[in-house]
Design a protein around this motif. Structure first.
Motif, PDB file in Angstrom:
ATOM      1  N   PRO A  15      -3.250   5.050  -5.650  1.00 43.55           N
ATOM      2  CA  PRO A  15      -3.079   3.982  -4.669  1.00 43.55           C
ATOM      3  C   PRO A  15      -4.336   3.324  -4.251  1.00 43.55           C
ATOM      4  N   VAL A  16      -5.413   3.288  -4.863  1.00 40.72           N
ATOM      5  CA  VAL A  16      -6.708   2.992  -4.305  1.00 40.72           C
ATOM      6  C   VAL A  16      -7.046   1.565  -4.075  1.00 40.72           C
ATOM      7  N   VAL A  17      -7.977   1.403  -3.943  1.00 38.96           N
ATOM      8  CA  VAL A  17      -9.308   1.092  -3.500  1.00 38.96           C
ATOM      9  C   VAL A  17     -10.265   1.054  -4.675  1.00 38.96           C
ATOM     10  N   ALA A  58      -2.443   1.106 -20.187  1.00 39.04           N
ATOM     11  CA  ALA A  58      -2.225  -0.098 -19.387  1.00 39.04           C
ATOM     12  C   ALA A  58      -0.885   0.048 -18.676  1.00 39.04           C
ATOM     13  N   GLN A  59      -0.901  -0.047 -17.346  1.00 45.80           N
ATOM     14  CA  GLN A  59       0.310   0.289 -16.590  1.00 45.80           C
ATOM     15  C   GLN A  59       0.383  -0.503 -15.300  1.00 45.80           C
ATOM     16  N   PRO A  60       1.607  -0.698 -14.776  1.00 42.21           N
ATOM     17  CA  PRO A  60       1.756  -1.363 -13.480  1.00 42.21           C
ATOM     18  C   PRO A  60       1.511  -0.389 -12.341  1.00 42.21           C
ATOM     19  N   GLY A  61       1.185  -0.939 -11.186  1.00 47.98           N
ATOM     20  CA  GLY A  61       0.969  -0.108 -10.010  1.00 47.98           C
ATOM     21  C   GLY A  61       0.944  -0.967  -8.764  1.00 47.98           C
ATOM     22  N   SER A  62       0.422  -0.390  -7.694  1.00 46.95           N
ATOM     23  CA  SER A  62       0.314  -1.082  -6.420  1.00 46.95           C
ATOM     24  C   SER A  62      -1.023  -0.726  -5.790  1.00 46.95           C
ATOM     25  N   THR A  63      -1.735  -1.734  -5.267  1.00 45.55           N
ATOM     26  CA  THR A  63      -3.089  -1.552  -4.754  1.00 45.55           C
ATOM     27  C   THR A  63      -3.232  -2.214  -3.393  1.00 45.55           C
ATOM     28  N   THR A  71      -0.375  -4.787  -2.951  1.00 46.05           N
ATOM     29  CA  THR A  71      -0.304  -5.841  -3.954  1.00 46.05           C
ATOM     30  C   THR A  71       0.147  -5.249  -5.285  1.00 46.05           C
ATOM     31  N   PRO A  72       1.207  -5.759  -5.897  1.00 46.01           N
ATOM     32  CA  PRO A  72       1.565  -5.306  -7.253  1.00 46.01           C
ATOM     33  C   PRO A  72       0.444  -5.669  -8.224  1.00 46.01           C
ATOM     34  N   THR A  73      -0.032  -4.688  -8.962  1.00 42.07           N
ATOM     35  CA  THR A  73      -1.171  -4.886  -9.855  1.00 42.07           C
ATOM     36  C   THR A  73      -0.926  -4.182 -11.173  1.00 42.07           C
ATOM     37  N   TRP A  74      -1.808  -4.475 -12.140  1.00 40.18           N
ATOM     38  CA  TRP A  74      -1.853  -3.754 -13.406  1.00 40.18           C
ATOM     39  C   TRP A  74      -3.230  -3.120 -13.540  1.00 40.18           C
ATOM     40  N   VAL A  80      -5.127  -0.345 -10.713  1.00 40.05           N
ATOM     41  CA  VAL A  80      -5.870  -1.585 -10.884  1.00 40.05           C
ATOM     42  C   VAL A  80      -7.197  -1.280 -11.571  1.00 40.05           C
ATOM     43  N   LEU A  81      -7.701  -2.264 -12.311  1.00 39.87           N
ATOM     44  CA  LEU A  81      -8.941  -2.129 -13.084  1.00 39.87           C
ATOM     45  C   LEU A  81      -8.842  -0.927 -14.019  1.00 39.87           C
TER      46      LEU A  81
END
Length: 493
Positions: A15-17, A58-63, A71-74, A80-81
């Motif tokens: 969940p980061v940062v 490479a995967q979806p997530g939330s940051t 924020t929905p992110t990849w 993220v990153l």
């Protein structure tokens, strides 16, 4: 100059940062309120054969890019990153790259000298659920490189959603220099990107400008409003412009000097003292700043002053000012060695008067009046050859120029020696409208009759719209083979 308005109608731990700075625009919560996260180092498995094997997913997530909002992110190996990959010159590296996204993607090793079939461009797509396994020997000097997706027509979207990471190359020459090199302590990677957010924290992908998705909020290493706690007298910042279309002019809030020690392709011949440095998308700079105990200083982005030939500077973000990162020095700082007077030698590839081999005009989402065609090879280059290219931005918009596989030297800018900040090895260069850039590069080692390398504008919206070409590097007697297309996304390798 022709206006294009009419023409254009036709990391790594969940969940980061990951860290950032903040926009100075209205509504921003204020700079420096969140600790800067450092992308973790990727840990390879090293077998008896000595190959360093890395795994990327490479995967979806939330940051929590913006404090208090998800924020929905990849990301790679997280939300993220991605982790920082690190390898030494001469080592063999291998990757297992798995695509857990809902659409095809790829992984391009930006700045890496790598076989074309493992370059990770649009010819090496990875389908959802599929795996790609590139492997090569790292053979280039120490440098700050990065990796990111390169799907034709969708690169901007994939990078905007969070897919990018650092790839650091080490060597003995860099090891021997008294430069800050303790990763995460006095050697800090910073990927600086701009975003526009919706009210609920999502990434706003709807407001595309002529340079692409131009954000009003800065994220550094994946979050806003970051600060970096420093415990040493000097700190090295490896800055990557990871934005899709925005230029930055990095400077400190008190206008202090800093030392530029490296650019895209590695260390400079000697440190260059500057008070600001401009980076276009994809460019990198390694800077060393000296601090005094107990002080706070902000890294900022100031308005772009290099705007000759730009017809709508404000619309392209050239007038914007941002806080990127607050640097907080501890009350007591560990002493750092003085910077060396010399870094790594650079031998010119060609004489300043060398005759150009090829020329490239950038205009209207085209290079030399052509848009990208995945089935067209634009040129073939003999292996072990040195070429001189001239590149000219004939447009009234910002463009830059990136070449895969090779580093280049900037021989001349409009016939004059390049400024000190452009005196080292590069793989991406900003092209001021109306100015001719003369570049020299050498094509070695890797040949392939089927899979091409790319050259393109690294403003990702421009790249996606077709401002890109393809070339093969061929061995003596080798001829181009029929194109092997795998647009199903299953990848090659």
């Amino acid at each position: 100059m022709v206006s294009r308005r009419g023409f254009l109608t036709g990391l790594a731990l969940a969940p980061v940062v990951y860290a950032a700075g903040c926009s100075v625009r209205a509504g921003a919560p204020g700079p420096g309120t969140r600790p800067l996260p450092i992308p973790p180092l990727a840990v390879p498995a090293v077998g008896a054969d000595g190959v360093r094997r890395f795994t990327l997913r490479a995967q979806p997530g939330s940051t929590e890019m913006v404090a208090g909002k998800q924020t929905p992110t990849w990301g790679y190996n997280g939300a993220v990153l991605g982790p920082t990959v690190r390898a030494r010159r001469g080592e063999q590296v291998a990757f297992t790259v798995t695509n857990a996204l809902p659409e095809p993607t790829s992984v391009h090793w930006h700045g890496m000298h790598v076989p074309a079939r493992f370059d990770g461009g649009p010819h090496q797509m990875i389908a959802p659920g599929a795996t790609w396994s590139p492997q090569w020997t790292v053979d280039q000097p120490a440098a700050t490189l990065w990796y990111h997706p390169h799907p034709h027509g969708a690169t901007e979207k994939h990078v905007q959603r969070g897919l990018s990471g650092f790839f650091l190359v080490d060597d003995e020459a860099a090891d021997a220099l008294d430069l800050p090199k303790d990763y995460g302590v006095d050697d800090i990677p910073l990927v600086v990107q701009d975003r526009r957010f919706t009210a609920d924290g999502g990434i706003d992908e709807s407001d595309t400008t002529d340079v692409g998705l131009l954000g009003d909020t800065i994220v550094t290493n994946g979050i806003t409003d970051a600060h970096l706690a420093v415990t040493t007298e000097r700190v090295r910042l490896r800055i990557l412009n990871g934005s899709s279309g925005r230029l930055y002019r990095f400077a400190f809030g008190d206008h202090r000097d800093f030392a530029l020690v490296g650019t895209d392709g590695g260390l400079l011949p000697k440190p260059v003292s500057l008070t600001s440095i401009q980076l276009s998308p994809g460019e990198r700079a390694e800077i060393v700043v000296t601090l005094i105990p107990g002080e706070n200083v902000s890294l900022r982005s100031l308005p772009i002053t290099e705007r000759a030939g730009i017809d709508r500077a404000a619309e392209f973000g050239f007038d914007d000012t941002f806080d990127i990162l607050t640097v907080r020095a501890a009350a007591t700082l560990r002493p750092s060695p003085a910077l060396p007077a010399a870094l790594v030698p650079l031998s010119p590839l060609v004489a300043p008067t060398a005759t150009p081999t090829r020329s490239f005009d950038l205009q209207w989402f085209m290079i030399n009046n052509q848009r990208m065609d995945m089935n067209r090879i634009d040129m073939t280059i003999p292996v072990d050859s040195t070429e001189v290219w001239t590149v000219r931005n004939k447009d009234n918009w910002p463009h830059n120029f990136h070449i895969h596989d090779v580093r280049f030297q900037i021989v001349a800018v409009d016939g004059n020696p390049p400024p000190p900040a452009l005196s080292g090895w590069k793989d991406t260069v900003y092209t001021t409208p109306g100015v001719t850039y003369t570049l020299a590069m050498r094509f070695t080692d890797h040949t392939d009759a089927t899979f091409p390398y790319m050259y393109h504008c690294h403003l990702l919206h421009h790249e996606d719209q077709g401002m890109m070409g393809q070339f093969l590097v061929l061995a003596p007697g080798q001829r181009p083979a029929p194109m092997v297309m795998d647009m199903s996304g299953m990848g090659h390798g």
